[in-house]
Design a protein around this motif. Structure first.
Motif, PDB file in Angstrom:
ATOM      1  N   LEU A   1       0.845  -1.183   0.000  1.00  0.00           N
ATOM      2  CA  LEU A   1       0.000   0.000   0.000  1.00  0.00           C
ATOM      3  C   LEU A   1       0.887   1.242   0.000  1.00  0.00           C
ATOM      4  O   LEU A   1       1.817   1.347   0.808  1.00  0.00           O
ATOM      5  CB  LEU A   1      -0.897  -0.011   1.231  1.00  0.00           C
ATOM      6  CG  LEU A   1      -1.747   1.230   1.489  1.00  0.00           C
ATOM      7  CD1 LEU A   1      -2.766   1.427   0.378  1.00  0.00           C
ATOM      8  CD2 LEU A   1      -2.433   1.117   2.847  1.00  0.00           C
TER       9      LEU A   1
ATOM     10  N   ALA B   1      -6.456  -5.221 -12.593  1.00  0.00           N
ATOM     11  CA  ALA B   1      -7.242  -4.538 -11.565  1.00  0.00           C
ATOM     12  C   ALA B   1      -8.534  -5.312 -11.326  1.00  0.00           C
ATOM     13  O   ALA B   1      -8.975  -6.074 -12.204  1.00  0.00           O
ATOM     14  CB  ALA B   1      -7.550  -3.118 -12.014  1.00  0.00           C
TER      15      ALA B   1
ATOM     16  N   PRO C   1      -3.976   6.310  -8.089  1.00  0.00           N
ATOM     17  CA  PRO C   1      -4.929   5.284  -7.641  1.00  0.00           C
ATOM     18  C   PRO C   1      -5.278   4.281  -8.751  1.00  0.00           C
ATOM     19  O   PRO C   1      -5.500   3.103  -8.469  1.00  0.00           O
ATOM     20  CB  PRO C   1      -6.137   6.106  -7.213  1.00  0.00           C
ATOM     21  CG  PRO C   1      -5.563   7.399  -6.760  1.00  0.00           C
ATOM     22  CD  PRO C   1      -4.414   7.657  -7.701  1.00  0.00           C
TER      23      PRO C   1
ATOM     24  N   THR D   1      -3.579   0.848  -9.106  1.00  0.00           N
ATOM     25  CA  THR D   1      -3.897  -0.244  -8.193  1.00  0.00           C
ATOM     26  C   THR D   1      -4.249  -1.506  -8.975  1.00  0.00           C
ATOM     27  O   THR D   1      -5.134  -1.489  -9.833  1.00  0.00           O
ATOM     28  CB  THR D   1      -5.069   0.138  -7.280  1.00  0.00           C
ATOM     29  OG1 THR D   1      -4.666   1.220  -6.427  1.00  0.00           O
ATOM     30  CG2 THR D   1      -5.510  -1.039  -6.417  1.00  0.00           C
TER      31      THR D   1
ATOM     32  N   GLN E   1       0.505  -7.555  -5.094  1.00  0.00           N
ATOM     33  CA  GLN E   1      -0.547  -6.547  -5.018  1.00  0.00           C
ATOM     34  C   GLN E   1       0.052  -5.165  -4.792  1.00  0.00           C
ATOM     35  O   GLN E   1       0.826  -4.957  -3.852  1.00  0.00           O
ATOM     36  CB  GLN E   1      -1.513  -6.869  -3.877  1.00  0.00           C
ATOM     37  CG  GLN E   1      -2.585  -5.823  -3.645  1.00  0.00           C
ATOM     38  CD  GLN E   1      -3.621  -5.786  -4.743  1.00  0.00           C
ATOM     39  OE1 GLN E   1      -4.162  -6.823  -5.136  1.00  0.00           O
ATOM     40  NE2 GLN E   1      -3.921  -4.593  -5.247  1.00  0.00           N
TER      41      GLN E   1
ATOM     42  N   THR F   1      -1.377  -1.335  -4.148  1.00  0.00           N
ATOM     43  CA  THR F   1      -2.554  -0.534  -3.841  1.00  0.00           C
ATOM     44  C   THR F   1      -2.122   0.903  -3.627  1.00  0.00           C
ATOM     45  O   THR F   1      -1.247   1.174  -2.790  1.00  0.00           O
ATOM     46  CB  THR F   1      -3.273  -1.059  -2.592  1.00  0.00           C
ATOM     47  OG1 THR F   1      -3.613  -2.432  -2.773  1.00  0.00           O
ATOM     48  CG2 THR F   1      -4.545  -0.258  -2.333  1.00  0.00           C
ATOM     49  N   VAL F   2      -2.722   1.806  -4.385  1.00  0.00           N
ATOM     50  CA  VAL F   2      -2.382   3.218  -4.292  1.00  0.00           C
ATOM     51  C   VAL F   2      -3.589   3.960  -3.735  1.00  0.00           C
ATOM     52  O   VAL F   2      -4.664   3.951  -4.346  1.00  0.00           O
ATOM     53  CB  VAL F   2      -1.991   3.788  -5.664  1.00  0.00           C
ATOM     54  CG1 VAL F   2      -1.551   5.243  -5.525  1.00  0.00           C
ATOM     55  CG2 VAL F   2      -0.884   2.956  -6.298  1.00  0.00           C
ATOM     56  N   SER F   3      -3.406   4.589  -2.603  1.00  0.00           N
ATOM     57  CA  SER F   3      -4.503   5.314  -1.967  1.00  0.00           C
ATOM     58  C   SER F   3      -4.470   6.775  -2.382  1.00  0.00           C
ATOM     59  O   SER F   3      -3.410   7.353  -2.598  1.00  0.00           O
ATOM     60  CB  SER F   3      -4.399   5.201  -0.447  1.00  0.00           C
ATOM     61  OG  SER F   3      -3.205   5.814   0.008  1.00  0.00           O
TER      62      SER F   3
END
Length: 123
Positions: free
Chosen positions: A11, A40, A88, A91, A118, A120-122
């Motif tokens: 993340l 995705a 994002p 992701t 994995q 994940t880009v917030s």
């Protein structure tokens, strides 16, 4: 037995950077073209970047061009994906692909795939 093992996914906040690694075993990496693909949730797997077996030719999806860099170290049996300015929409699960060929097309190869890592880009 050929194995491709991806690592480095986690993340991260938008604008951040990650470096993915794909370590291979059971093959002579210098005779393989390599690539990264991603999938995705709810979408088809898509091309991200490829690098020829001599590392002289690289190809990138328009969506990552200028932000991602693919590289390889045959002595370490590893291919990398440096990802900067993450968004994002980056992701996805990222997969490594190896093809016993001078180049790997954007369609990918059925030769060898890793299990994915994995990212994940917030926002």
């Amino acid at each position: 037995q050929v194995q491709l093992v991806e690592s480095g996914g986690r993340l991260v906040q938008a604008g951040g950077s990650l470096r993915l690694s794909c370590t291979t075993s059971g093959l002579t990496l210098s005779t393989y073209a390599l690539g990264w693909f991603r999938q995705a949730p709810g979408k088809e797997r898509e091309f991200v970047a490829t690098i020829s077996w001599g590392a002289s030719i690289t190809d990138y999806a328009d969506s990552v061009k200028g932000r991602f860099t693919i590289s390889r170290n045959n002595a370490k049996n590893t291919v990398y994906l440096q990802m900067n300015s993450l968004k994002p929409e980056d992701t996805a699960v990222y997969y490594c692909n190896a093809a016993r060929s001078t180049r790997l097309t954007r369609a990918g190869s059925s030769d060898y795939w890793g299990q994915g890592t994995q990212v994940t880009v917030s926002s």
